[in-house]
Design a protein around this motif. Structure first.
Motif: not given
Length: 261
Positions: A19-32
């Motif tokens: 809807g009116e919310l955009a979630t942006v996720t940094l998704c390389r946890p193995e590289r911190r």
């Protein structure tokens, strides 16, 4: 997954729309969640592609760290695979233009038509600190550790982080933080205004989502007008600010009353 989404994911970023919310996720946890020009291009592209209906953008990261900063391989002669080495960039004629393109991934979070929230845990170093600073608001975990390490490496913070840092903590403290490269923990972040809210790590996502929900409950036009008023304070005198308040309020009253300009 679309080709574009797959490209963003390869760069370490994921976008989810609700809807009116955009979630942006940094998704390389193995590289911190170390950053690269590819990640910056993906962040800039996400900003360009956001639907106009988005009112709140939430930035979060997977893993123990929000972002450990720039991938140091960029400074080696061979550079990050598929990218120009920063050594080569320093010798080029288009370096200013290239750095300006890198900054685009950090700019759109300040757009006047939305409010952005960073949910930050663990280490947020250099480019990671600056990405958190790019957002309007910051919810941090109790284990958060901010640091601006660029000066210690012979560089300067150049991903749009210097202005918000000074706006939040003042020039003297900003210089001390950048000049020493020291760690800033959750307690100091809350005390100096770097953090709006500090919560236990296990409550970070819920707290950030709760804040996003609260912001979405406000009428969009009123929130946009309020953000503009507050962002403009630094460049106005008291008389100019109260005139801006009157003008904004009249726009809101006319809108609520159904009266044209």
């Amino acid at each position: 997954m679309s080709d574009q989404a797959a490209e963003w994911a390869e760069a370490g970023v994921r976008l989810e729309l609700a809807g009116e919310l955009a979630t942006v996720t940094l998704c390389r946890p193995e590289r911190r969640n170390a950053q690269s020009p590819a990640m910056w291009r993906a962040l800039a592209a996400i900003g360009r592609e956001l639907p106009g209906t988005v009112r709140v953008a939430l930035l979060r990261a997977e893993g123990l760290s929000f972002s450990a900063g720039l991938n140091r391989q960029a400074f080696t002669p061979e550079g990050i695979p598929g990218e120009r080495s920063f050594i080569d960039l320093a010798k080029s004629d288009d370096a200013d233009e290239v750095i300006a393109e890198y900054q685009e991934g950090f700019l759109w979070w300040r757009r006047p038509d939305l409010v952005s929230i960073a949910a930050v845990q663990g280490h947020a170093v250099g480019a990671g600190f600056q990405l958190a600073l790019a957002c309007d608001l910051r919810v941090v975990a109790e284990d958060v550790q901010f640091a601006m390490k660029e000066t210690a490496l012979g560089l300067v913070p150049d991903l749009t982080g210097t202005k918000p840092l000074v706006d939040l903590v003042g020039p003297a403290r900003a210089l001390e933080i950048c000049g020493t490269g020291r760690w800033v923990g959750a307690e100091e972040a809350a005390r100096t205004g770097l953090a709006n809210l500090v919560v236990p790590a296990e409550e970070l996502d819920a707290a950030a989502s709760e804040l996003a929900t609260a912001l979405l409950a406000a009428p969009r036009s009123a929130l946009i007008e309020t953000k503009a008023l507050l962002q403009g304070v630094g460049g106005r005198t008291l008389d100019e600010q109260r005139a801006a308040e009157r003008a904004a309020q009249l726009r809101r009253l006319r809108d609520l009353a159904g009266v044209g300009e």
